[in-house]
Design a protein around this motif. Structure first.
Motif, PDB file in Angstrom:
ATOM      1  N   LEU A  25      12.008   4.249  -3.812  1.00  0.00           N
ATOM      2  CA  LEU A  25      12.801   5.404  -5.269  1.00  0.00           C
ATOM      3  C   LEU A  25      11.015   6.270  -5.388  1.00  0.00           C
ATOM      4  N   ALA A  26      10.289   6.039  -4.914  1.00  0.00           N
ATOM      5  CA  ALA A  26       9.337   6.685  -5.134  1.00  0.00           C
ATOM      6  C   ALA A  26       9.056   8.110  -4.208  1.00  0.00           C
ATOM      7  N   LEU A  27       9.474   7.501  -2.868  1.00  0.00           N
ATOM      8  CA  LEU A  27       9.699   8.700  -2.190  1.00  0.00           C
ATOM      9  C   LEU A  27      10.577   9.242  -2.965  1.00  0.00           C
ATOM     10  N   TYR A  28      12.290   9.313  -2.477  1.00  0.00           N
ATOM     11  CA  TYR A  28      12.696   9.701  -3.370  1.00  0.00           C
ATOM     12  C   TYR A  28      12.347  10.704  -4.217  1.00  0.00           C
ATOM     13  N   THR A  29      11.757  10.909  -5.159  1.00  0.00           N
ATOM     14  CA  THR A  29      11.340  11.737  -6.531  1.00  0.00           C
ATOM     15  C   THR A  29      10.299  12.157  -6.687  1.00  0.00           C
ATOM     16  N   LEU A  30       9.977  12.226  -5.370  1.00  0.00           N
ATOM     17  CA  LEU A  30       8.117  12.784  -5.249  1.00  0.00           C
ATOM     18  C   LEU A  30       8.468  14.277  -5.606  1.00  0.00           C
ATOM     19  N   PRO A  31       7.461  14.722  -5.720  1.00  0.00           N
ATOM     20  CA  PRO A  31       7.295  16.368  -6.656  1.00  0.00           C
ATOM     21  C   PRO A  31       6.690  17.393  -5.853  1.00  0.00           C
ATOM     22  N   GLU A  68       0.175  -1.178   0.052  1.00  0.00           N
ATOM     23  CA  GLU A  68      -0.501  -0.187  -0.264  1.00  0.00           C
ATOM     24  C   GLU A  68       1.188   0.840  -0.023  1.00  0.00           C
ATOM     25  N   LEU A  69       1.926   1.164   0.688  1.00  0.00           N
ATOM     26  CA  LEU A  69       3.653   2.772   0.420  1.00  0.00           C
ATOM     27  C   LEU A  69       3.185   2.737  -0.646  1.00  0.00           C
ATOM     28  N   ALA A  70       3.792   1.828  -1.112  1.00  0.00           N
ATOM     29  CA  ALA A  70       4.704   1.546  -2.535  1.00  0.00           C
ATOM     30  C   ALA A  70       3.022   2.172  -3.649  1.00  0.00           C
ATOM     31  N   VAL A  71       1.829   1.880  -3.508  1.00  0.00           N
ATOM     32  CA  VAL A  71       1.193   2.273  -4.309  1.00  0.00           C
ATOM     33  C   VAL A  71       0.910   4.224  -4.386  1.00  0.00           C
ATOM     34  N   CYS A  72       0.611   4.419  -2.995  1.00  0.00           N
ATOM     35  CA  CYS A  72       0.355   5.821  -2.745  1.00  0.00           C
ATOM     36  C   CYS A  72       1.484   6.102  -2.498  1.00  0.00           C
ATOM     37  N   LEU A  73       2.180   5.898  -2.937  1.00  0.00           N
ATOM     38  CA  LEU A  73       3.625   6.694  -2.542  1.00  0.00           C
ATOM     39  C   LEU A  73       3.560   7.421  -4.303  1.00  0.00           C
ATOM     40  N   GLU A  74       3.528   6.311  -5.010  1.00  0.00           N
ATOM     41  CA  GLU A  74       3.371   6.530  -6.716  1.00  0.00           C
ATOM     42  C   GLU A  74       2.567   6.938  -6.990  1.00  0.00           C
ATOM     43  N   SER A  75       1.011   6.507  -6.382  1.00  0.00           N
ATOM     44  CA  SER A  75      -0.321   7.719  -7.299  1.00  0.00           C
ATOM     45  C   SER A  75       0.312   9.370  -6.668  1.00  0.00           C
ATOM     46  N   LYS A 130      15.702  20.096  -5.683  1.00  0.00           N
ATOM     47  CA  LYS A 130      15.161  19.083  -4.737  1.00  0.00           C
ATOM     48  C   LYS A 130      15.483  18.359  -5.885  1.00  0.00           C
ATOM     49  N   GLU A 131      14.384  18.507  -7.054  1.00  0.00           N
ATOM     50  CA  GLU A 131      14.641  17.378  -8.429  1.00  0.00           C
ATOM     51  C   GLU A 131      15.484  17.396  -8.454  1.00  0.00           C
ATOM     52  N   ILE A 132      16.430  18.191  -9.216  1.00  0.00           N
ATOM     53  CA  ILE A 132      17.420  18.888 -10.245  1.00  0.00           C
ATOM     54  C   ILE A 132      18.448  18.107  -9.192  1.00  0.00           C
TER      55      ILE A 132
END
Length: 259
Positions: free
Chosen positions: A90-96, A34-41, A210-212
């Motif tokens: 990976l999702a947490l690190y790349t969140l916008p 659920e964490l993977a799905v939630c963060l990716e969303s 952050k994204e850079i």
């Protein structure tokens, strides 16, 4: 929508709450998935600019669910779990979004990896933070190797991983593992106040920076996650891990043999 999480959105702020308080928010396979799905969303939600992470009850998260690891009736699938764990990191690190972890009580193991994956860490002074995989003969996962060394450098990261040292909030701040420390009971209020302060700032520019910065490190994180998954799967089969798990359940000191 989720069985082990609660996701709430208000304006430009989202709050993600780990919601297994009866188990100190330890992460079973359902929570990992659920964490993977939630963060990716959340990666697709450009209306949200700040994400707050917290734990329900008396802890942020005690880490991986050890009871689930030893459940013979429903065997723990380490390969599947590691896939979810890697997706979470990976999702947490790349969140916008700017991510803020509000830590009270324990943040251990995988829970600590998640905390360190956030942009800002706010810990209560008597919270207990530890990269304590070593106690059951495992290596850090969830990007723990990457996030810890980013914060403190490789030499200190090794010391913390090898010792499994338990840190209180003040000690974590002194090492650079927490950005702010509050009195007990004030962590969440401080985190929400920090979020509001961010919204009064040129936050679009902050997110762009952050994204850079993170783009240049994404491949390294992916490589480490792959290595963590392979190694953790191997460690699960070792005698030391079996001894560590048995000792944990029996509440005794483990007798490791280096095997």
């Amino acid at each position: 929508m989720y069985n082990t999480l609660r996701l709430e959105k208000e304006g430009r702020i989202a709050t993600l709450t780990l919601n297994r308080p009866e188990a100190m928010n330890s992460m079973n396979e359902m929570m990992m998935q659920e964490l993977a799905v939630c963060l990716e969303s959340l990666k697709e939600d450009t209306s949200i600019q700040v994400l707050l992470l917290r734990g329900e009850g008396r802890a942020f998260s005690a880490g991986g669910d050890i009871k689930a690891m030893i459940n013979t009736e429903n065997p723990f699938n380490i390969e599947e779990a590691m896939e979810y764990v890697s997706r979470i990191a990976l999702a947490l690190y790349t969140l916008p979004q700017i991510t803020i972890a509000s830590v009270h009580g324990a943040a251990a193991g995988l829970g600590f990896s998640m905390v360190l994956g956030c942009d800002i860490v706010i810990a209560e002074e008597n919270s207990k933070l530890a990269m304590n995989f070593i106690g059951i003969g495992l290596v850090p996962d969830g990007g723990g190797h990457f996030f810890l060394k980013e914060r403190v450098g490789v030499p200190k990261a090794k010391q913390l991983m090898w010792s499994g040292q338990l840190l209180k909030g003040i000690e974590a701040k002194e090492l650079g593992l927490a950005d702010e420390v509050t009195s007990d009971g004030l962590g969440w209020a401080t985190a929400t106040s920090y979020a509001q302060k961010l919204l009064r700032s040129p936050i679009a520019a902050m997110i762009a920076s952050k994204e850079i910065l993170h783009a240049s490190k994404k491949e390294e994180l992916q490589s480490i996650l792959e290595q963590e998954a392979i190694t953790q799967t191997a460690m699960r089969k070792t005698a030391d891990h079996i001894e560590g798990i048995n000792a944990f359940v029996a509440k005794r000191k483990p007798a490791f043999q280096g095997q």
